[in-house]
Design a protein around this motif. Structure first.
Motif, PDB file in Angstrom:
ATOM      1  N   LEU A 192       0.826  -1.211   0.000  1.00 21.88           N
ATOM      2  CA  LEU A 192       0.000   0.000   0.000  1.00 21.88           C
ATOM      3  C   LEU A 192       0.861   1.261   0.000  1.00 21.88           C
ATOM      4  N   ILE A 193       1.912   1.259   0.796  1.00 21.54           N
ATOM      5  CA  ILE A 193       2.831   2.401   0.831  1.00 21.54           C
ATOM      6  C   ILE A 193       3.477   2.581  -0.538  1.00 21.54           C
ATOM      7  N   GLN A 194       3.917   1.472  -1.130  1.00 20.81           N
ATOM      8  CA  GLN A 194       4.530   1.516  -2.462  1.00 20.81           C
ATOM      9  C   GLN A 194       3.537   2.037  -3.493  1.00 20.81           C
ATOM     10  N   MET A 195       2.278   1.612  -3.402  1.00 24.01           N
ATOM     11  CA  MET A 195       1.256   2.046  -4.342  1.00 24.01           C
ATOM     12  C   MET A 195       1.028   3.560  -4.227  1.00 24.01           C
ATOM     13  N   ARG A 196       0.940   4.071  -3.001  1.00 24.54           N
ATOM     14  CA  ARG A 196       0.765   5.520  -2.819  1.00 24.54           C
ATOM     15  C   ARG A 196       1.946   6.277  -3.427  1.00 24.54           C
TER      16      ARG A 196
ATOM     17  N   HIS B   4      11.753  15.529   0.252  1.00 19.51           N
ATOM     18  CA  HIS B   4      12.679  14.395   0.354  1.00 19.51           C
ATOM     19  C   HIS B   4      11.946  13.060   0.464  1.00 19.51           C
ATOM     20  N   ALA B   5      10.725  13.076   0.969  1.00 19.87           N
ATOM     21  CA  ALA B   5       9.966  11.834   1.115  1.00 19.87           C
ATOM     22  C   ALA B   5       9.785  11.133  -0.222  1.00 19.87           C
ATOM     23  N   ARG B   6       9.676  11.890  -1.310  1.00 15.76           N
ATOM     24  CA  ARG B   6       9.470  11.297  -2.643  1.00 15.76           C
ATOM     25  C   ARG B   6      10.628  10.379  -3.013  1.00 15.76           C
ATOM     26  N   GLN B   7      11.831  10.713  -2.587  1.00 15.54           N
ATOM     27  CA  GLN B   7      12.995   9.873  -2.836  1.00 15.54           C
ATOM     28  C   GLN B   7      13.266   8.911  -1.679  1.00 15.54           C
ATOM     29  N   ASP B   8      13.007   9.359  -0.447  1.00 15.95           N
ATOM     30  CA  ASP B   8      13.353   8.558   0.731  1.00 15.95           C
ATOM     31  C   ASP B   8      12.465   7.331   0.905  1.00 15.95           C
ATOM     32  N   ILE B   9      11.171   7.485   0.679  1.00 18.14           N
ATOM     33  CA  ILE B   9      10.241   6.382   0.942  1.00 18.14           C
ATOM     34  C   ILE B   9      10.534   5.168   0.060  1.00 18.14           C
ATOM     35  N   PRO B  10      10.728   5.320  -1.257  1.00 13.18           N
ATOM     36  CA  PRO B  10      11.072   4.128  -2.041  1.00 13.18           C
ATOM     37  C   PRO B  10      12.352   3.436  -1.558  1.00 13.18           C
TER      38      PRO B  10
END
Length: 95
Positions: free
Chosen positions: A14-18, A70-76
């Motif tokens: 779900l996190i990956q999908m978001r 930074h979340a756009r790069q950090d989360i993946p």
């Protein structure tokens, strides 16, 4: 309320999908008088070859804007690391 349980594979999906559904990265935070001289603070999406719409936040601190950008790069990266560590644990348990 903070959760104290492990992150399930379904939660990771779900996190990956978001993340996949969000505007493509990279996202870069631009702060007036730090990164440019006029126009206000914003998050630039995409890169010079495939630039998306800028994101402008109301009521956010500079720290909030930096975190969001930074979340756009950090989360993946974090998702990949969690998956790697889960696989490592599985491998260790099965050996």
């Amino acid at each position: 309320m903070q959760r104290t349980t492990n992150i399930s594979d379904d939660e990771l999906k779900l996190i990956q999908m978001r993340c996949n559904n969000a505007t493509k990265g990279p996202w870069v935070s631009y702060v007036e008088d730090r990164d440019h001289t006029s126009g206000g603070n914003f998050i630039m999406t995409g890169d010079n070859n495939n630039r998306g719409e800028d994101i402008e936040l109301i009521g956010a601190t500079i720290a909030d804007q930096e975190f969001i950008a930074h979340a756009r790069q950090d989360i993946p990266r974090l998702i990949n690391e969690i998956r790697r560590l889960k696989q490592l644990l599985t491998d260790i348990k099965s050996s």
